[in-house]
Design a protein around this motif. Sequence first.
Motif, PDB file in Angstrom:
ATOM      1  N   ALA A 107       0.726  -1.157   0.219  1.00  0.00           N
ATOM      2  CA  ALA A 107       0.040   0.068  -0.035  1.00  0.00           C
ATOM      3  C   ALA A 107       0.777   1.219   0.057  1.00  0.00           C
ATOM      4  CB  ALA A 107      -0.826  -0.177   1.128  1.00  0.00           C
ATOM      5  N   GLN A 108       2.094   1.167   0.103  1.00  0.00           N
ATOM      6  CA  GLN A 108       3.109   2.344   0.151  1.00  0.00           C
ATOM      7  C   GLN A 108       2.694   3.041   1.157  1.00  0.00           C
ATOM      8  OE1 GLN A 108       5.618   2.331  -3.125  1.00  0.00           O
ATOM      9  NE2 GLN A 108       5.350   0.611  -2.262  1.00  0.00           N
ATOM     10  N   ILE A 109       2.708   2.868   2.510  1.00  0.00           N
ATOM     11  CA  ILE A 109       2.381   3.693   3.425  1.00  0.00           C
ATOM     12  C   ILE A 109       3.501   4.196   4.151  1.00  0.00           C
ATOM     13  CG2 ILE A 109       1.340   3.589   5.841  1.00  0.00           C
ATOM     14  CD1 ILE A 109      -0.033   0.906   5.008  1.00  0.00           C
ATOM     15  N   CYS A 110       3.307   5.632   3.851  1.00  0.00           N
ATOM     16  CA  CYS A 110       4.609   6.389   4.311  1.00  0.00           C
ATOM     17  C   CYS A 110       4.128   7.594   4.848  1.00  0.00           C
ATOM     18  CB  CYS A 110       5.427   6.931   3.076  1.00  0.00           C
ATOM     19  SG  CYS A 110       6.900   7.894   3.650  1.00  0.00           S
ATOM     20  N   PHE A 111       4.370   7.856   6.187  1.00  0.00           N
ATOM     21  CA  PHE A 111       3.944   8.895   7.022  1.00  0.00           C
ATOM     22  C   PHE A 111       4.240  10.314   6.564  1.00  0.00           C
ATOM     23  CE2 PHE A 111       3.044   5.202   9.245  1.00  0.00           C
ATOM     24  CZ  PHE A 111       1.776   5.650  10.281  1.00  0.00           C
ATOM     25  N   THR A 112       5.547  10.246   5.920  1.00  0.00           N
ATOM     26  CA  THR A 112       6.256  11.542   5.465  1.00  0.00           C
ATOM     27  C   THR A 112       5.221  11.918   4.281  1.00  0.00           C
ATOM     28  OG1 THR A 112       8.434  10.504   6.008  1.00  0.00           O
ATOM     29  CG2 THR A 112       8.243  12.418   4.245  1.00  0.00           C
ATOM     30  N   SER A 113       4.706  11.050   3.344  1.00  0.00           N
ATOM     31  CA  SER A 113       4.215  11.645   2.158  1.00  0.00           C
ATOM     32  C   SER A 113       2.742  12.334   2.665  1.00  0.00           C
ATOM     33  CB  SER A 113       4.002  10.594   1.328  1.00  0.00           C
ATOM     34  OG  SER A 113       3.285   9.382   1.819  1.00  0.00           O
ATOM     35  N   PHE A 125       2.122  13.950   5.464  1.00  0.00           N
ATOM     36  CA  PHE A 125       2.153  15.132   6.027  1.00  0.00           C
ATOM     37  C   PHE A 125       2.639  16.139   4.674  1.00  0.00           C
ATOM     38  CE2 PHE A 125       2.601  13.197  10.002  1.00  0.00           C
ATOM     39  CZ  PHE A 125       1.845  13.861  10.950  1.00  0.00           C
ATOM     40  N   ARG A 126       3.624  15.551   4.156  1.00  0.00           N
ATOM     41  CA  ARG A 126       4.287  16.590   2.652  1.00  0.00           C
ATOM     42  C   ARG A 126       3.108  16.544   1.906  1.00  0.00           C
ATOM     43  NH1 ARG A 126       9.004  13.427   0.803  1.00  0.00           N
ATOM     44  NH2 ARG A 126       7.390  12.224   0.028  1.00  0.00           N
ATOM     45  N   ASP A 127       2.238  15.870   1.635  1.00  0.00           N
ATOM     46  CA  ASP A 127       1.475  15.905   0.569  1.00  0.00           C
ATOM     47  C   ASP A 127       0.153  17.047   1.017  1.00  0.00           C
ATOM     48  OD1 ASP A 127       2.510  14.133  -1.046  1.00  0.00           O
ATOM     49  OD2 ASP A 127       0.969  12.477  -0.678  1.00  0.00           O
ATOM     50  N   LEU A 128       0.036  17.168   2.240  1.00  0.00           N
ATOM     51  CA  LEU A 128      -0.841  18.177   2.800  1.00  0.00           C
ATOM     52  C   LEU A 128      -0.236  19.591   2.781  1.00  0.00           C
ATOM     53  CD1 LEU A 128      -2.141  16.918   6.306  1.00  0.00           C
ATOM     54  CD2 LEU A 128      -3.489  17.669   4.322  1.00  0.00           C
ATOM     55  N   TRP A 129       1.099  19.708   2.779  1.00  0.00           N
ATOM     56  CA  TRP A 129       1.645  20.784   2.873  1.00  0.00           C
ATOM     57  C   TRP A 129       2.112  21.525   1.422  1.00  0.00           C
ATOM     58  CZ3 TRP A 129      -0.187  21.556   6.889  1.00  0.00           C
ATOM     59  CH2 TRP A 129      -0.104  21.424   8.309  1.00  0.00           C
ATOM     60  N   VAL A 130       2.117  20.558   0.283  1.00  0.00           N
ATOM     61  CA  VAL A 130       2.701  20.598  -1.020  1.00  0.00           C
ATOM     62  C   VAL A 130       1.777  20.763  -1.898  1.00  0.00           C
ATOM     63  CG1 VAL A 130       3.913  19.836  -2.760  1.00  0.00           C
ATOM     64  CG2 VAL A 130       5.051  19.860  -0.506  1.00  0.00           C
ATOM     65  N   THR A 131       0.843  19.798  -2.091  1.00  0.00           N
ATOM     66  CA  THR A 131      -0.475  19.649  -2.867  1.00  0.00           C
ATOM     67  C   THR A 131      -1.789  19.871  -2.328  1.00  0.00           C
ATOM     68  OG1 THR A 131      -0.521  17.066  -2.917  1.00  0.00           O
ATOM     69  CG2 THR A 131       1.157  18.172  -4.298  1.00  0.00           C
ATOM     70  N   ARG A 140      -3.098  17.287  -1.010  1.00  0.00           N
ATOM     71  CA  ARG A 140      -3.922  15.961  -0.915  1.00  0.00           C
ATOM     72  C   ARG A 140      -3.946  15.389   0.412  1.00  0.00           C
ATOM     73  NH1 ARG A 140      -1.569  12.230  -3.164  1.00  0.00           N
ATOM     74  NH2 ARG A 140      -3.254  10.956  -3.965  1.00  0.00           N
ATOM     75  N   ALA A 141      -5.031  14.949   1.000  1.00  0.00           N
ATOM     76  CA  ALA A 141      -5.047  14.307   2.237  1.00  0.00           C
ATOM     77  C   ALA A 141      -5.475  12.923   2.271  1.00  0.00           C
ATOM     78  CB  ALA A 141      -6.023  15.477   3.141  1.00  0.00           C
ATOM     79  N   TYR A 142      -5.438  12.262   1.411  1.00  0.00           N
ATOM     80  CA  TYR A 142      -5.788  10.908   1.201  1.00  0.00           C
ATOM     81  C   TYR A 142      -5.107   9.995   2.218  1.00  0.00           C
ATOM     82  CZ  TYR A 142      -7.212   6.445  -1.075  1.00  0.00           C
ATOM     83  OH  TYR A 142      -7.867   5.133  -1.151  1.00  0.00           O
ATOM     84  N   MET A 143      -3.788  10.139   2.376  1.00  0.00           N
ATOM     85  CA  MET A 143      -2.991   9.079   3.190  1.00  0.00           C
ATOM     86  C   MET A 143      -3.175   9.848   4.746  1.00  0.00           C
ATOM     87  SD  MET A 143      -1.434   6.508   3.614  1.00  0.00           S
ATOM     88  CE  MET A 143      -0.741   6.069   1.836  1.00  0.00           C
ATOM     89  N   SER A 144      -3.369  10.853   4.925  1.00  0.00           N
ATOM     90  CA  SER A 144      -3.536  11.551   6.345  1.00  0.00           C
ATOM     91  C   SER A 144      -4.813  11.098   6.887  1.00  0.00           C
ATOM     92  CB  SER A 144      -3.447  13.135   6.187  1.00  0.00           C
ATOM     93  OG  SER A 144      -2.308  13.629   5.806  1.00  0.00           O
ATOM     94  N   LYS A 145      -5.896  11.234   5.728  1.00  0.00           N
ATOM     95  CA  LYS A 145      -7.226  10.587   6.366  1.00  0.00           C
ATOM     96  C   LYS A 145      -7.147   9.065   6.870  1.00  0.00           C
ATOM     97  CE  LYS A 145      -9.386  12.636   2.898  1.00  0.00           C
ATOM     98  NZ  LYS A 145     -10.241  13.133   1.882  1.00  0.00           N
ATOM     99  N   ALA A 146      -6.434   8.529   5.843  1.00  0.00           N
ATOM    100  CA  ALA A 146      -6.349   6.864   5.996  1.00  0.00           C
ATOM    101  C   ALA A 146      -5.594   6.663   7.256  1.00  0.00           C
ATOM    102  CB  ALA A 146      -5.435   6.289   4.922  1.00  0.00           C
ATOM    103  N   ILE A 147      -4.826   7.617   7.620  1.00  0.00           N
ATOM    104  CA  ILE A 147      -4.176   7.085   8.877  1.00  0.00           C
ATOM    105  C   ILE A 147      -4.669   7.527  10.337  1.00  0.00           C
ATOM    106  CG2 ILE A 147      -2.127   8.018  10.508  1.00  0.00           C
ATOM    107  CD1 ILE A 147      -0.292   8.641   7.717  1.00  0.00           C
ATOM    108  N   ILE A 148      -5.632   8.250  10.053  1.00  0.00           N
ATOM    109  CA  ILE A 148      -6.417   8.920  11.164  1.00  0.00           C
ATOM    110  C   ILE A 148      -7.569   7.727  11.490  1.00  0.00           C
ATOM    111  CG2 ILE A 148      -8.321  10.391  11.999  1.00  0.00           C
ATOM    112  CD1 ILE A 148      -6.789  12.621  10.572  1.00  0.00           C
ATOM    113  N   TYR A 149      -8.285   7.178  10.092  1.00  0.00           N
ATOM    114  CA  TYR A 149      -9.153   5.894  10.134  1.00  0.00           C
ATOM    115  C   TYR A 149      -8.587   4.851  10.958  1.00  0.00           C
ATOM    116  CZ  TYR A 149     -11.717   8.686   6.515  1.00  0.00           C
ATOM    117  OH  TYR A 149     -12.200   9.766   5.924  1.00  0.00           O
ATOM    118  N   GLY A 150      -7.298   4.522  10.557  1.00  0.00           N
ATOM    119  CA  GLY A 150      -6.644   3.684  11.326  1.00  0.00           C
ATOM    120  C   GLY A 150      -6.412   3.746  12.578  1.00  0.00           C
TER     121      GLY A 150
END
Length: 406
Positions: A239-245, A247-253, A255-265
């Motif tokens: 699933a290419q789970i990376c916490f860096t991406s 956070f970084r995606d939030l600030w750069v683009t 996109r909150a897809y992975m951030s939201k997934a982490i909170i669901y987890g």
Amino acid sequence: MQEIWQQFKQNYLVKFWNPTVAVVAAGLLSAYYFGLTGTYWAVTGEFTRWGGHVLQNLGVDLSDWGYYKLIGLQGTVLDRVDGVMILGMFAGCIAAALWANNVKIRMPQNKIRIVQALVGGALAGFGARLAMGCNLASLFTGIPQFSVHAWFFTIATAIGTYAGVRFTLLPIFRVPLKITKGATKVKESNPNQAKFRFKLGVVIFIIYLLLSFYVMQNSMKLGFAMLFGLAFGLLIERAQICFTSAFRDLWVTGRAYMSKAIIYGMLIGTIGVFSYVQLGMNPKIMWAGPNAIIGGLLFGFGIVLAGGCETGWMYRAMEGQVHFWWVGIGNVAGSTLLAYWWDDLAPVLALDYEKINLLKSFGAVGGLIVNYSLMIICLVAVIWWEKRFLRKAKERVALTNTYTIR
């Protein structure tokens, strides 16, 4: 039958997995890992022990180092729960990467990337151990285990990643593009190589699986740790789970897809841990002091500078990305450096502060409500940021188009 197998193989072993489903599964597994082993899903503590073993082999006496008295340095990687779990993660990562023919030695494009990897990895390792947690030990275990120190660390990590993003946008980190003459040749994939690698991945998976069951006959805890590590490794690579991406995606683009997934987890993992605590198990609660805040800032900055967090560098290293081998070395070095300085830093930054457990502060139901409320607030904030970022981006595009037409 052959057609069914090929379809299963393609859909579930070769293709990348849905990150949200995988992260939720990881959250659920981390709760069961706590329940069955009595410890929590974390890696940097064991990396610090690895650094300690290296120093011991070099003749350094660690008997008076307070940090190793705290986390323990007995035994070897093979007879510690954290040790075999991490080996399982590496086994799961390499097996999953081989299934998808996603293994290739890739060298860093520029020497500055190696410096970033070492320095960023060291900062992340130092910060994680200062705060007594990393992205896993805080977001997937500290917060679900109701420790306030994990909230301090997580908020500080978010701020640190933002600073890291701004810093890595400086001209010094922009690698010049190399322009070559002629058309770029696309190397065709070798079907025989893909088949061989798939079989090799299956062999690695089965060997570690069988070893887990073998070890379980003598030590249930170690055997379960091996199994969970294998599962964690499969999840983070596929699933290419990376916490860096995240956070970084939030600030750069935005996109909150992975951030939201982490909170669901985290939401899923919390109720699992809560159930085990109600059955009498003790959660891991750490000092909610400046160490958690400073450690989070250093960790957040470091993972962005390095390009990967603990999960990120582990699966990318197994995919053959040499840059992340250096990140791992830096991670171990930074963690070990913190162990060296712990006796000077701990009395001022950690030991004089309370270990705050939300379940004890607010009661069982109250602590659960407070923890869930904080996670819901984080989810709402992430969604708000995403919508705000994308709205402003559309406004900028519209404004640019207006000036172009004029």
